[in-house]
Design a protein around this motif. Structure first.
Motif, PDB file in Angstrom:
ATOM      1  N   ARG A  13      29.826  -0.323  82.828  1.00  0.00           N
ATOM      2  CA  ARG A  13      28.536  -0.995  82.906  1.00  0.00           C
ATOM      3  C   ARG A  13      27.682  -0.470  81.765  1.00  0.00           C
ATOM      4  O   ARG A  13      27.489   0.723  81.636  1.00  0.00           O
ATOM      5  N   GLN A  14      27.206  -1.348  80.953  1.00  0.00           N
ATOM      6  CA  GLN A  14      26.381  -0.960  79.812  1.00  0.00           C
ATOM      7  C   GLN A  14      24.903  -1.020  80.202  1.00  0.00           C
ATOM      8  O   GLN A  14      24.437  -2.043  80.696  1.00  0.00           O
ATOM      9  N   ILE A  15      24.222   0.076  79.998  1.00  0.00           N
ATOM     10  CA  ILE A  15      22.792   0.133  80.244  1.00  0.00           C
ATOM     11  C   ILE A  15      22.136   0.476  78.913  1.00  0.00           C
ATOM     12  O   ILE A  15      22.552   1.436  78.265  1.00  0.00           O
ATOM     13  N   PRO A  16      21.168  -0.296  78.516  1.00  0.00           N
ATOM     14  CA  PRO A  16      20.481   0.027  77.255  1.00  0.00           C
ATOM     15  C   PRO A  16      19.978   1.468  77.296  1.00  0.00           C
ATOM     16  O   PRO A  16      19.386   1.898  78.287  1.00  0.00           O
ATOM     17  N   GLU A  17      20.226   2.206  76.218  1.00  0.00           N
ATOM     18  CA  GLU A  17      19.902   3.633  76.200  1.00  0.00           C
ATOM     19  C   GLU A  17      18.443   3.911  76.512  1.00  0.00           C
ATOM     20  O   GLU A  17      18.117   4.902  77.145  1.00  0.00           O
ATOM     21  N   GLY A  18      17.537   3.058  76.092  1.00  0.00           N
ATOM     22  CA  GLY A  18      16.117   3.257  76.365  1.00  0.00           C
ATOM     23  C   GLY A  18      15.775   3.213  77.842  1.00  0.00           C
ATOM     24  O   GLY A  18      14.726   3.665  78.254  1.00  0.00           O
ATOM     25  N   ASP A  19      16.661   2.648  78.666  1.00  0.00           N
ATOM     26  CA  ASP A  19      16.414   2.529  80.097  1.00  0.00           C
ATOM     27  C   ASP A  19      16.933   3.729  80.890  1.00  0.00           C
ATOM     28  O   ASP A  19      16.671   3.836  82.077  1.00  0.00           O
ATOM     29  N   LEU A  20      17.679   4.603  80.252  1.00  0.00           N
ATOM     30  CA  LEU A  20      18.235   5.757  80.941  1.00  0.00           C
ATOM     31  C   LEU A  20      17.232   6.905  80.988  1.00  0.00           C
ATOM     32  O   LEU A  20      16.524   7.150  80.019  1.00  0.00           O
ATOM     33  N   LEU A  21      17.216   7.587  82.085  1.00  0.00           N
ATOM     34  CA  LEU A  21      16.378   8.779  82.215  1.00  0.00           C
ATOM     35  C   LEU A  21      17.026   9.912  81.438  1.00  0.00           C
ATOM     36  O   LEU A  21      18.190  10.242  81.670  1.00  0.00           O
ATOM     37  N   ARG A  22      16.307  10.467  80.510  1.00  0.00           N
ATOM     38  CA  ARG A  22      16.763  11.665  79.792  1.00  0.00           C
ATOM     39  C   ARG A  22      16.058  12.834  80.454  1.00  0.00           C
ATOM     40  O   ARG A  22      14.857  13.038  80.246  1.00  0.00           O
ATOM     41  N   LEU A  23      16.802  13.578  81.242  1.00  0.00           N
ATOM     42  CA  LEU A  23      16.232  14.643  82.043  1.00  0.00           C
ATOM     43  C   LEU A  23      15.386  15.600  81.208  1.00  0.00           C
ATOM     44  O   LEU A  23      14.280  15.966  81.595  1.00  0.00           O
ATOM     45  N   ASP A  25      13.648  15.100  78.714  1.00  0.00           N
ATOM     46  CA  ASP A  25      12.400  14.492  78.263  1.00  0.00           C
ATOM     47  C   ASP A  25      11.476  14.120  79.428  1.00  0.00           C
ATOM     48  O   ASP A  25      10.327  13.731  79.207  1.00  0.00           O
ATOM     49  N   TRP A  26      11.958  14.229  80.642  1.00  0.00           N
ATOM     50  CA  TRP A  26      11.211  13.818  81.837  1.00  0.00           C
ATOM     51  C   TRP A  26      10.164  14.875  82.156  1.00  0.00           C
ATOM     52  O   TRP A  26      10.481  16.050  82.347  1.00  0.00           O
ATOM     53  N   LEU A  27       8.903  14.505  82.173  1.00  0.00           N
ATOM     54  CA  LEU A  27       7.803  15.447  82.345  1.00  0.00           C
ATOM     55  C   LEU A  27       7.963  16.358  83.569  1.00  0.00           C
ATOM     56  O   LEU A  27       7.798  17.575  83.439  1.00  0.00           O
ATOM     57  N   ARG A  30      10.407  19.040  82.710  1.00  0.00           N
ATOM     58  CA  ARG A  30       9.901  19.968  81.699  1.00  0.00           C
ATOM     59  C   ARG A  30       8.936  20.973  82.329  1.00  0.00           C
ATOM     60  O   ARG A  30       8.984  22.168  82.038  1.00  0.00           O
ATOM     61  N   LEU A  31       8.067  20.504  83.206  1.00  0.00           N
ATOM     62  CA  LEU A  31       7.152  21.395  83.916  1.00  0.00           C
ATOM     63  C   LEU A  31       7.927  22.336  84.845  1.00  0.00           C
ATOM     64  O   LEU A  31       7.605  23.528  84.951  1.00  0.00           O
ATOM     65  N   PHE A  32       8.940  21.794  85.506  1.00  0.00           N
ATOM     66  CA  PHE A  32       9.790  22.585  86.402  1.00  0.00           C
ATOM     67  C   PHE A  32      10.462  23.728  85.643  1.00  0.00           C
ATOM     68  O   PHE A  32      10.513  24.859  86.135  1.00  0.00           O
ATOM     69  N   ARG A  33      10.978  23.441  84.442  1.00  0.00           N
ATOM     70  CA  ARG A  33      11.669  24.476  83.661  1.00  0.00           C
ATOM     71  C   ARG A  33      10.734  25.625  83.315  1.00  0.00           C
ATOM     72  O   ARG A  33      11.104  26.790  83.440  1.00  0.00           O
ATOM     73  N   VAL A  34       9.525  25.312  82.887  1.00  0.00           N
ATOM     74  CA  VAL A  34       8.558  26.363  82.567  1.00  0.00           C
ATOM     75  C   VAL A  34       8.265  27.190  83.819  1.00  0.00           C
ATOM     76  O   VAL A  34       8.311  28.421  83.803  1.00  0.00           O
ATOM     77  N   SER A  35       7.992  26.505  84.903  1.00  0.00           N
ATOM     78  CA  SER A  35       7.668  27.175  86.162  1.00  0.00           C
ATOM     79  C   SER A  35       8.825  28.035  86.666  1.00  0.00           C
ATOM     80  O   SER A  35       8.631  29.179  87.088  1.00  0.00           O
TER      81      SER A  35
END
Length: 178
Positions: A13-23, A25-27, A30-35
């Motif tokens: 199944r092809q999903i346009p790359e722009g529609d995929l969640l890039r973990l 880059d997900w705010l 990113r906040l979780f990692r700092v915390s």
């Protein structure tokens, strides 16, 4: 992206790359990692030194900032479930860091207070946490700190609205926008 089902051969199944969640880059991530990084370092200190779990440390800090708080209020302040708070209070009492004071009019209500040793432990961990906070905020200019504070208030409010609506409300709004 490939997906497979248990009912037959794999299908692509092809999903346009722009529609995929890039973990990364997900705010929220990113906040979780700092915390998490800071929590891990802090836990490596207070866990062995005082025998506290993460939940117990959070509960201790809430009690220090709100003496006489109830278990229900700790749940609300820390975003933690009743079971975890009850275990944390029990741990703090057993370690001698806190005591329960039964309510005068309602015996089911208990005000939680820190003992002298609880205050000493809180002070020591708080000093280290303050140093970590200073190192984090030292990476930013005064202007950036002001912007960050404004942004965090907005994100806190937005996340509260999302939480109030639940995933169904978020999904429903997203589906309406398509």
């Amino acid at each position: 992206m490939q997906s497979s089902s248990n009912n037959g051969p794999s299908e692509t199944r092809q999903i346009p790359e722009g529609d995929l969640l890039r973990l990364e880059d997900w705010l929220p991530y990113r906040l979780f990692r700092v915390s998490t990084r800071i929590a891990d370092v802090l836990n490596a200190f207070y866990g062995p030194k005082f025998g506290l779990s993460r939940s117990a440390w959070r509960t201790l800090a809430i009690i220090a900032n709100r003496p006489g708080v109830s278990a229900k209020e700790i749940c609300q302040a820390g975003g933690v479930d009743q079971f975890s708070v009850s275990r944390s209070i029990k741990q703090l009492v057993e370690l001698g860091f806190a005591q329960r004071q039964a309510g005068r009019s309602d015996r089911r209500y208990a005000a939680i207070e820190l003992s002298d040793s609880g205050w000493a432990a809180f002070s020591e961990v708080s000093d280290l946490a303050t140093c970590m906070d200073a190192e984090l905020t030292g990476a930013l200019t005064e202007k950036e700190l002001g912007v960050l504070d404004t942004v965090l208030v907005k994100l806190d409010n937005a996340s509260a609205r999302i939480q109030a609506r639940g995933w169904q409300g978020v999904k429903g709004a997203a589906d309406e926008g398509k």
